[in-house]
Design an enzyme around this catalytic site. Structure first.
Site, PDB file in Angstrom:
ATOM      1  N   CYS B 123       0.795  -1.089  -0.007  1.00 45.14           N
ATOM      2  CA  CYS B 123      -0.016  -0.099   0.033  1.00 45.14           C
ATOM      3  C   CYS B 123       1.044   1.385  -0.017  1.00 45.14           C
ATOM      4  O   CYS B 123       1.994   1.106   0.509  1.00 45.14           O
ATOM      5  CB  CYS B 123      -0.781  -0.015   1.364  1.00 45.14           C
ATOM      6  SG  CYS B 123      -2.017   1.574   1.344  1.00 45.14           S
ATOM      7  N   GLY B 404      -2.978  12.520   4.535  1.00 44.21           N
ATOM      8  CA  GLY B 404      -3.853  12.736   5.603  1.00 44.21           C
ATOM      9  C   GLY B 404      -5.199  12.135   5.661  1.00 44.21           C
ATOM     10  O   GLY B 404      -5.219  11.263   4.731  1.00 44.21           O
ATOM     11  N   HIS B 429       3.423   7.357   8.360  1.00 38.15           N
ATOM     12  CA  HIS B 429       2.840   7.084   6.942  1.00 38.15           C
ATOM     13  C   HIS B 429       1.566   7.730   6.709  1.00 38.15           C
ATOM     14  O   HIS B 429       1.124   8.014   5.596  1.00 38.15           O
ATOM     15  CB  HIS B 429       2.600   5.668   6.540  1.00 38.15           C
ATOM     16  CG  HIS B 429       1.435   5.008   7.423  1.00 38.15           C
ATOM     17  ND1 HIS B 429       0.974   5.328   8.458  1.00 38.15           N
ATOM     18  CD2 HIS B 429       0.139   4.559   6.606  1.00 38.15           C
ATOM     19  CE1 HIS B 429      -0.098   4.589   8.703  1.00 38.15           C
ATOM     20  NE2 HIS B 429      -0.517   4.192   7.594  1.00 38.15           N
TER      21      HIS B 429
END
Lengths: 250, 506
Positions: B123, B404, B429
């Site tokens: 991801c 975010g 992350h």
């Protein structure tokens, strides 16, 4: 660096040599000739001894530089650095065996006898053997070319020739002359996030320059890779989409 | 798990400085190394509260608190340095999300654990720049969001619009982004600006189950659901002008596109398959862990190697997936503005992976060592002049893309030398969950969440609006807190802040 070199040559007051003072410079040159270089006989050094009368000394110094085969260097600092390097080379050649133990490991095996002075270097030729690169005429040509292009002196004229080639390729070749000027904001090289050696500007500056050169050659390599990929893409690429296949999930 | 009163637990935790805590050995049984975590005041409160709640008598079930998970990872065989929790840490399967751990490749007992990579293998986040400004995009943002939504299928069970057959998939799994390049979906410069150059060389599609391939095939070029999204963002703040200019970001108001996605059902299946194999391997090799979820196998065992090869294939799948969406995004923009992606300067700034295990060389106790670095919910953040980062970022350090929460803001950071020493070149992350998905569904109403977004002027397209409260900003920690902590601790530097103007979501 000058201080380190003076120290290694055994200068009595290496830290006190003020470069701004011409008289002190003169006395340092005299010391080097007297103690280390000994190009002239003692009588011939008369003019250089006139430290208190700088006019006569300058006359002697100009001749001395010519006799040393010093390349045309502008600043006092460059001249002193060159003469110091020359003196150190002479010192080394007096007894190379003395420094063998501090040679790097790689150079030791071949360094035993072959690298002794006087041993004939392999004759290198270029242009299918038509030019012998050790010939005096050739060397003089390289030196002249370098001075015209304002390239700093290097004791090995072949290294200097490489620099000449690079300058010609980057600045003077037709391709370079037609190149578009680079647009965009320049990136000041001392503003990067990389830490080199903030407390030692003498180390910091050349390190940054070296790294930039390394980055430049990496960039060239990467650009070549990209160009290769693009030329392959011209043969293979055929992107397709089919909106009938699409399905939005719940 | 050791159950102690909260005050006894606190004796094992020590605050080293304003932003870092140490977890001493003994906090959990058999710890080989110490643990640590990075927090600021607010995140610290969340962290300790979670621990406190788990100490209440009768608290059973659910995930272990993040601190406990860090300590359990520190008890795995072959771990070196410290087990590190980043500021966005929250409980996950086995490893907490936001936990990084490195294992010595030369120690035959060292392990690899699928829990340390996560289910959504590779991801990651990709950022595209444009030469457009907010004033160019504001008037058409609704149409642009719709156009993106039409090009990039989203949501659970979505299917992509890039035609692929089984053979294409095999090749894509092996070649990663090189496949996208060969087929002409992306540009040569995209590969240059991608972590690992968009391809893991040890990928072996033969180690991937049929089931995983079947799940993966129709999903290529889809965004997926959960926290994944594509956002059109506007540069809101530039903290480091020079580094930003290296990334092609010149001024506030410049428009960029952020794509956050992974390997979809494919990666999930690879991880699930591996967990089954590893339980067998653990029994055979007598590997003991503190938590059943920490299933693992020795790196050099058949199971360990098979997992690494399959994981690499899943990583390649994710890169092809993000590359396909890059292609579709460029198409959408080009159509909207009646020009070409080239003229819009739609270059990839960078592409980071935040769920992955990689072999890297690091200094441990003054010696260079080859390590298997697990980063789960943690982004690689290499310093300037590291050989593995692109030549364009040699002076700035690696760009770190921190997405975010939906409707808040995102950041670009750069890697630092200090991060290299302290955290094996790793940083946060994202925002990191504060409420569990179930809790968010119970506490929030999806209509309110959507209304709030609309009020802030963000165009939004969602495939499954009823799940949107799981991703509401209230369910997450504040990404600014997380990023500020990383900046203050010195493990990465703030460079750019972006705010969204349009979101598409699963």
């Amino acid at each position: 660096m000058i201080k380190l070199k003076l120290e290694s040559l055994g200068h009595p007051t290496p830290s006190d040599v003020a470069l701004s003072n011409r008289k002190e410079f003169a006395s340092t040159i005299l010391w080097l000739e007297d103690q280390k270089i000994r190009l002239y006989t003692i009588e011939d050094r008369e003019k250089l001894r006139n430290i208190d009368n700088l006019n006569i000394w300058e006359e002697g110094y100009t001749k001395y530089c010519a006799d040393l085969n010093m390349p045309p260097l502008e600043s006092q600092c460059e001249q002193l650095t060159w003469i110091l390097g020359h003196a150190m080379r002479l010192e080394f050649l007096d007894d190379p065996g003395l420094y063998e133990s501090i040679n790097s490991k790689q150079s030791q095996p071949q360094g035993n006898n072959k690298q002794q002075p006087g041993v004939q270097q392999n004759v290198q030729t270029i242009f299918d053997g038509k030019i012998n690169v050790q010939e005096k005429e050739f060397i003089a040509g390289v030196r002249l070319l370098a001075s015209k292009l304002k390239i700093p002196h290097h004791p090995n004229h072949l290294v200097q020739l490489e620099a000449v080639a690079r300058v010609v390729h980057e600045r003077l070749s037709p391709a370079a002359k037609n190149r578009q000027p680079i647009v965009g904001t320049p990136f000041p090289f001392d503003k990067g996030n990389d830490v080199v050696s903030p407390n030692d500007p003498v180390l910091d500056y050349p390190m940054r320059v070296l790294r930039l050169l390394q980055i430049q050659s990496l960039r060239q390599l990467q650009t070549q890779i990209n160009e290769t990929i693009v030329s392959v893409q011209n043969l293979t690429a055929n992107p397709k989409t089919d909106t009938k296949l699409g399905k939005v999930g719940r | 798990m050791v159950v102690r009163p909260y005050n006894d637990e606190l004796k094992y935790l020590e605050k080293i400085n304003d932003h870092c805590w140490r977890i001493k050995k003994g906090f959990q049984p058999n710890m080989n190394v110490e643990g640590c975590f990075y927090v600021n005041e607010r995140l610290e409160r969340l962290m300790l509260e979670e621990l406190k709640n788990s100490c209440r008598p009768g608290a059973v079930g659910g995930f272990l608190p993040g601190v406990k998970q860090i300590a359990n990872v520190a008890a795995l065989p072959g771990i070196v340095g410290r087990s590190i929790g980043l500021p966005d840490i929250h409980s996950g399967y086995g490893f907490a999300i936001g936990n990084m751990a490195a294992f010595d490749m030369d120690n035959p007992l060292s392990v690899v654990s699928p829990g340390g990579v996560g289910f959504d293998i590779n991801c990651g986040v990709r950022l595209l720049r444009t030469n457009l400004y907010e004033r160019d995009v504001q008037p058409v943002k609704e149409q642009l969001a719709q156009s993106l939504f039409d090009h990039i299928p989203v949501g659970v069970g979505s299917k992509g619009i890039i035609p692929m057959n089984a053979r294409d998939l095999e090749e894509a799994l092996e070649m990663g982004m090189d496949w996208s390049l060969r087929e002409g979906y992306v540009w040569a410069e995209d590969k240059e600006h991608c972590e690992e150059y968009g391809r893991m060389l040890n990928a072996d599609p033969a180690k991937v189950s049929m089931r995983a391939k079947k799940r993966g095939l129709p999903q290529l070029g889809t965004l997926g659901a959960g926290n994944h999204y594509a956002e059109i963002q506007v540069v809101d703040e530039i903290y480091d002008k020079w580094s930003a200019s290296k990334m092609g970001i010149e001024e506030k108001g410049q428009v960029v596109v952020m794509i956050h996605s992974g390997s979809r059902g494919f990666g999930h299946q690879v991880a699930t398959d591996a967990l089954v194999q590893m339980e067998k391997a653990m029994k055979r090799d007598k590997i003991e862990t503190n938590d059943r979820q920490l299933a693992c196998a020795r790196i050099n065992s058949v199971e360990g190697q098979d997992y690494l090869k399959a994981m690499a294939a899943a990583a390649n799948f994710a890169w092809v997936n993000r590359s396909s969406m890059t292609f579709l995004t460029r198409q959408a923009f080009a159509k909207m503005f009646n020009t070409t992606p080239d003229d819009l300067d739609m270059h990839v700034i960078y592409d980071v992976s935040h769920n992955i295990a990689k072999v890297e060389n690091h200094m441990v106790d003054g010696k260079e060592k080859k390590l298997l670095v697990h980063r789960k919910g943690s982004t690689r953040a290499f310093p300037p002049h590291h050989p593995l980062i692109p030549v364009d970022y040699q002076l700035t350090g690696q760009p770190v893309l921190v997405g975010g929460t939906m409707g808040t803001c995102s950041y670009v950071l750069t890697g630092t030398e200090q991060g290299m020493h302290e955290t094996f070149g790793s940083t946060c992350h994202g925002a990191g969950r504060a409420l569990s998905r179930a809790k968010s569904r119970r506490n929030l109403d999806y209509k309110e969440v959507l209304e709030k977004l609309e009020q802030t002027g963000i165009a939004i397209r969602v495939a499954s609006p009823k799940l949107v409260m799981e991703e509401a900003p209230e369910s997450y920690k504040d990404v600014t807190d997380v990023v500020d902590t990383c900046h203050a601790a010195g493990i990465s530097r703030k460079c750019i802040k972006m705010r969204p103007i349009a979101v598409i979501k699963g």
